[in-house]
Design a protein around this motif. Sequence first.
Motif, short mmCIF file in Angstrom:
data_model
loop_
_atom_site.label_atom_id
_atom_site.label_comp_id
_atom_site.label_asym_id
_atom_site.label_seq_id
_atom_site.Cartn_x
_atom_site.Cartn_y
_atom_site.Cartn_z
N ASN A 124 56.25 22.38 -37.00
CA ASN A 124 56.81 22.27 -38.40
C ASN A 124 57.12 21.01 -38.80
N HIS A 125 56.19 20.34 -38.67
CA HIS A 125 56.08 18.90 -38.91
C HIS A 125 57.17 17.89 -38.34
N ARG A 126 57.52 18.41 -37.24
CA ARG A 126 58.72 17.58 -36.35
C ARG A 126 58.07 17.43 -35.03
N VAL A 127 58.71 16.55 -34.29
CA VAL A 127 58.63 16.20 -33.12
C VAL A 127 59.74 16.01 -32.30
N GLY A 128 60.21 16.70 -31.11
CA GLY A 128 61.72 16.37 -30.54
C GLY A 128 61.48 16.06 -29.06
N LEU A 129 62.71 15.70 -28.35
CA LEU A 129 62.56 15.56 -27.07
C LEU A 129 62.29 16.88 -26.17
N ALA A 130 61.35 16.63 -25.06
CA ALA A 130 60.86 17.41 -24.39
C ALA A 130 62.06 17.86 -23.43
N ASN A 131 63.11 17.27 -23.29
CA ASN A 131 64.50 17.39 -22.81
C ASN A 131 65.56 16.98 -23.51
N PRO A 132 66.46 17.64 -24.00
CA PRO A 132 67.48 17.03 -24.91
C PRO A 132 68.40 16.45 -24.10
N GLU A 133 68.27 16.23 -22.68
CA GLU A 133 69.43 15.35 -22.06
C GLU A 133 68.61 13.93 -21.88
N ILE A 134 67.31 13.74 -22.66
CA ILE A 134 67.00 12.19 -22.38
C ILE A 134 67.97 11.29 -23.32
N ASN A 135 68.41 10.13 -22.80
CA ASN A 135 69.02 9.41 -23.47
C ASN A 135 68.25 8.14 -23.66
N GLN A 136 69.09 6.88 -24.21
CA GLN A 136 68.39 5.81 -24.46
C GLN A 136 67.98 4.96 -23.05
N ASP A 137 69.09 5.28 -22.13
CA ASP A 137 69.00 4.51 -20.80
C ASP A 137 67.69 4.92 -20.00
N GLN A 138 67.26 6.21 -20.54
CA GLN A 138 66.08 6.63 -19.63
C GLN A 138 64.48 6.19 -20.08
#
Length: 183
Positions: free
Chosen positions: A87-101
């Motif tokens: 739907n014209h979007r891309v998201g994180l494969a794992n919602p727990e990913i954060n900037q520190d990773q």
Amino acid sequence: MTYDPLKAAQTIAFFAIQQGNDIDVLKAVKLVYLADRESLRRRGHPIQSEARVSMPHGPVNSTTLNYLNGAFRDDGGWSGVLSDRANHRVGLANPEINQDQLDRLSTGDIAVLETVWAEFGGMSGFELVDWTHSNIVEWQDPQGSSRPIPLDRMMAAVGLERPIERAREIESLDQASRLLASL
């Protein structure tokens, strides 16, 4: 310094995290281009090592767009960071990913991404299209197709001195890196 799909995915993940864990694909590709441009201006080299092109909706990083469009089977770590486009979007494969990773991004890369997000994060993809058409001098209307944006033209556009020589240096480093990686 060959193309690093994981680094590109982490760049998009940075923006997705800022947006609430997913982001419009058009907005993502514009932000990636703008980040490379800002990195050139600040540090003399882009974040991503890849070709860039003028397309009808403005400038884009070509290989990153192909990854977003699902053009590669060997994803180099991309799918561990980003979900498939929907739907014209891309998201994180794992919602727990954060900037520190986002470990492929240097402190300098993150600083550039933060600057780009602060300036452009509030815009939609189509607002960024309009903005890039009006403000990115190296973009040339490709008349429905695509047209290469040479690195030296980007460098000149952001005000770097000796853009041809500097672009050749970066391209030579990229070639040497590819050669060493193949050994």
